[in-house]
Design a protein around this motif. Sequence first.
Motif, short mmCIF file in Angstrom:
data_model
loop_
_atom_site.label_atom_id
_atom_site.label_comp_id
_atom_site.label_asym_id
_atom_site.label_seq_id
_atom_site.Cartn_x
_atom_site.Cartn_y
_atom_site.Cartn_z
N ALA A 107 0.84 -1.20 0.00
CA ALA A 107 0.00 0.00 0.00
C ALA A 107 0.88 1.25 0.00
CB ALA A 107 -0.94 0.00 1.21
N ARG A 108 1.88 1.26 0.82
CA ARG A 108 2.77 2.43 0.88
C ARG A 108 3.58 2.56 -0.40
NH1 ARG A 108 3.45 1.26 6.97
NH2 ARG A 108 1.95 2.76 7.79
N GLY A 114 -1.32 6.55 2.79
CA GLY A 114 -2.17 7.52 3.47
C GLY A 114 -3.54 6.95 3.80
N TRP A 115 -4.06 6.16 2.89
CA TRP A 115 -5.36 5.53 3.13
C TRP A 115 -5.25 4.51 4.26
CZ3 TRP A 115 -8.22 1.71 -0.61
CH2 TRP A 115 -9.56 1.57 -0.20
N PRO A 121 -11.43 2.18 8.72
CA PRO A 121 -11.42 0.77 9.11
C PRO A 121 -11.57 -0.20 7.93
CG PRO A 121 -13.51 1.79 9.70
CD PRO A 121 -12.61 2.89 9.21
N GLU A 122 -11.97 0.31 6.77
CA GLU A 122 -12.14 -0.57 5.61
C GLU A 122 -10.97 -0.52 4.64
OE1 GLU A 122 -15.86 -0.35 3.63
OE2 GLU A 122 -17.00 -0.30 5.48
N ALA A 123 -10.00 0.37 4.86
CA ALA A 123 -8.92 0.54 3.90
C ALA A 123 -8.15 -0.76 3.68
CB ALA A 123 -7.98 1.65 4.36
#
Length: 146
Positions: A107-108, A114-115, A121-123
């Motif tokens: 993700a990063r 950032g998300w 809580p759903e990211a």
Amino acid sequence: MTPEQIETAIAFGAVAPTLYAAHAVGDHWVQSHTSACAKGTAGAAGHRACLTHVLTYLATCLVAVLAVTAALGILDTLTATGVVVGLVVNGLTHYVVDRRKPLVFLARLTGHGGWIDSGDPEAAYKLDQSWHLGWLLVSAVLTVTL
């Protein structure tokens, strides 16, 4: 199109949605609460929990693909190699992201940190599921073409 290409397209049309449905069942209904809670933890217990989850998940996928293609009369269009390679790709990619730290790293790396860090809580769940679904597409193609 050749008859072989039509056969492959029909098999893909059966296998892809079957894997999608089996994914939902295996990832949510078959997975135990214990595995879900522990699969991302450090150490042998975390690896064992994740492996247990992935093996039951793959069993769900295998049973679904075999049952659906048999019911449709197209089981003979699949090869053992295709089924095994499709499952291995599905399982390995599932295991990696379900260990959680790789999901955060990816993700990063892709600009979604950032998300992940936003507190949404759903990211993580949405990134996890979209990763799995992308690899399900690859797995379906491998299953019907090898």
